[in-house]
Design an enzyme around this catalytic site. Structure first.
Site, PDB file in Angstrom:
ATOM      1  N   HIS A  36       0.823  -1.213   0.000  1.00  0.00           N
ATOM      2  CA  HIS A  36       0.000   0.000   0.000  1.00  0.00           C
ATOM      3  C   HIS A  36       0.860   1.267   0.000  1.00  0.00           C
ATOM      4  O   HIS A  36       0.434   2.320   0.471  1.00  0.00           O
ATOM      5  CB  HIS A  36      -0.983   0.003   1.185  1.00  0.00           C
ATOM      6  N   GLY A 123      -8.022 -15.418  -6.906  1.00  0.00           N
ATOM      7  CA  GLY A 123      -8.158 -14.787  -5.585  1.00  0.00           C
ATOM      8  C   GLY A 123      -6.949 -14.925  -4.688  1.00  0.00           C
ATOM      9  O   GLY A 123      -7.011 -14.634  -3.506  1.00  0.00           O
ATOM     10  N   GLY A 125      -4.288 -13.210  -4.789  1.00  0.00           N
ATOM     11  CA  GLY A 125      -3.582 -11.943  -4.596  1.00  0.00           C
ATOM     12  C   GLY A 125      -2.263 -11.909  -5.343  1.00  0.00           C
ATOM     13  O   GLY A 125      -1.325 -11.222  -4.953  1.00  0.00           O
ATOM     14  N   SER A 127      -2.123 -11.055  -8.535  1.00  0.00           N
ATOM     15  CA  SER A 127      -2.329 -10.112  -9.636  1.00  0.00           C
ATOM     16  C   SER A 127      -2.626 -10.749 -10.980  1.00  0.00           C
ATOM     17  O   SER A 127      -2.011 -10.407 -11.997  1.00  0.00           O
ATOM     18  CB  SER A 127      -1.123  -9.186  -9.789  1.00  0.00           C
ATOM     19  N   SER A 129      -5.191 -10.089 -12.517  1.00  0.00           N
ATOM     20  CA  SER A 129      -5.811  -9.040 -13.337  1.00  0.00           C
ATOM     21  C   SER A 129      -4.750  -8.217 -14.065  1.00  0.00           C
ATOM     22  O   SER A 129      -4.900  -7.927 -15.253  1.00  0.00           O
ATOM     23  CB  SER A 129      -6.732  -8.150 -12.499  1.00  0.00           C
ATOM     24  N   GLU A 161      -7.849  -0.839 -15.170  1.00  0.00           N
ATOM     25  CA  GLU A 161      -8.219  -1.292 -13.814  1.00  0.00           C
ATOM     26  C   GLU A 161      -9.023  -0.193 -13.105  1.00  0.00           C
ATOM     27  O   GLU A 161     -10.029  -0.467 -12.459  1.00  0.00           O
ATOM     28  CB  GLU A 161      -6.931  -1.620 -13.051  1.00  0.00           C
ATOM     29  N   ASP A 173       1.580  -3.702  -9.559  1.00  0.00           N
ATOM     30  CA  ASP A 173       1.258  -4.994 -10.174  1.00  0.00           C
ATOM     31  C   ASP A 173       1.570  -4.979 -11.666  1.00  0.00           C
ATOM     32  O   ASP A 173       2.179  -5.904 -12.204  1.00  0.00           O
ATOM     33  CB  ASP A 173      -0.223  -5.332  -9.969  1.00  0.00           C
TER      34      ASP A 173
END
Ligand code: GLA
Length: 383
Positions: A36, A123, A125, A127, A129, A161, A173
């Protein structure tokens, strides 16, 4: 496994569209530390892995595009005028989102057909996507000679995104998936988008991912909320991003913001420092120090940033209590997915053996274990 996936996707494309496609592999990513921090213009330490998305693409003979999600056995036909986000579009939004953002960038995308499939656990995590977005932009660029640089491509993926998946993600990512290097992790400065590659000497240790096999629903809204808090606190501090603030600066405005927002901003400032400290630890070959920073990162993500969940905390608590681990933390956006762990190589089987029944007893489901191979970023596959 990667080759098998690629061959399957090529075959599926040929069977459906009867021509020879251009083929791209685009990897998922891990992140050693710096969570983050990317949307705060800070530092992250990701790497591409050997799991990812394979995409086969070719020109369409008519005005329609067809996209096939091989793993889901789903396909979607669309035209290229007025591409807008679909409600509950799932994977479709990543494909058309990239198309729309290439168009917004002023390039023309002619009709095309694409088949894609992957081996990134859903799911987790890791990445998937970003891997999908990058595979679409990279393959379109190759197919139609769009003349986009990799740096332009990742910004297009990121915008897809933001605007089509609704997640106001940072650049980590897409960057790691596109620019990853074999056997190396990248210290990325998310402000300049310049990275320094590092080989980490793990000695008798190795990285191990442990998947909680949960993904809690609130993750997208919670992600955007936190980004908003960070931007709000930056404004109050009169800085461009939290990367420019110190804990002492934050202390000065403590009375003006809520305790929750104070803790969140403090976490980002501390996590950014941890990422930089991790680099020093690695340079000095101090693995134990690196491990301690991972535990510190998890503590902040759990107790200050509030993006963890009971399953992730359970795995990290287990790691802390077990001498085979020297560091562990949740990885990625949070609320599920994997922990990243530094574990003693020789103890791998013992760890699995001990942890599996405990996790199962606590959550009535299994956790999964993945070895990590650091790999090259998005690339063309000759075939
Ligand atoms: C998600 C986002 C990234 C990054 C991480 C948290 O993976 O896509 O941009 O913010 O969460 O570090």
């Amino acid at each position: 496994m990667k080759n098998e996936l690629i061959n399957t996707i090529i075959q599926s494309f040929k069977n459906t569209f009867k021509t020879k496609p251009i083929v791209v592999f685009s990897p998922g990513r891990i992140n050693v530390i710096g969570e983050h921090t990317d949307y705060n213009d800070g530092f992250v330490f990701p790497a591409a892995i050997d799991k990812g998305i394979a995409a086969a693409i070719g020109k369409s003979e008519n005005d329609f595009c067809t996209a096939v999600a091989y793993d889901l056995n789903e396909s979607y036909e669309f035209t290229l005028d007025h591409v807008t986000p679909l409600k509950n579009g799932g994977w479709r939004n990543y494909v058309i989102g990239v198309v729309a953002e290439i168009q917004n960038y002023g390039k023309t995308v002619p009709p095309f057909n694409i088949v894609f499939g992957g081996n990134i656990p859903e799911g987790a995590g890791l990445s998937s996507s970003a891997a999908l977005e990058n595979s679409v932009v990279f393959s379109l660029n190759a197919l139609f000679d769009l003349d986009l640089t990799k740096s332009e491509m990742i910004l297009i993926s990121q915008k897809a995104e933001h605007h089509f998946a609704g997640v106001k993600c940072g650049i980590m990512d897409q960057y790691a998936s596109m620019f990853g290097k074999k056997n190396q992790a990248l210290l990325l400065d998310c402000r300049t988008q310049e990275a320094t590659p590092f080989t980490i000497n793990f000695k008798d240790y190795q990285l191990l991912l442990i998947n909680t096999n949960v993904k809690h629903d609130l993750s997208e809204a919670a992600y955007n909320d936190r980004r908003h808090v960070c931007e709000d606190v930056s404004k109050r501090l009169n800085v461009k991003a939290l990367r420019d603030a110190t804990a002492a600066d934050l202390q000065n405005i403590k009375g003006d913001i809520s305790e929750e927002d104070y803790q969140k901003a403090l976490f980002v400032i501390q996590e950014n420092n941890r990422a930089l400290e991790a680099v020093e630890a690695m340079k000095a070959n101090e693995l134990e120090h690196l491990g301690a920073l991972l535990y510190g990162s998890h503590d902040g993500l759990q107790n200050q940033y509030h993006v963890s969940c009971p399953e992730l905390d359970f795995l990290v608590d287990f790691a802390k209590s077990n001498p085979s681990f020297i560091g562990a933390r949740m990885m990625g956006g949070g609320f599920g997915g994997c922990t990243i762990n530094i574990v003693k190589q020789s103890d791998l089987e013992d760890i699995k053996h001990t942890l599996l029944p405990l996790y199962n007893k606590a959550f009535r489901k299994d956790c999964s274990f993945y070895d990590v191979n650091l790999s090259e970023g998005t690339h063309l596959i000759e075939h």
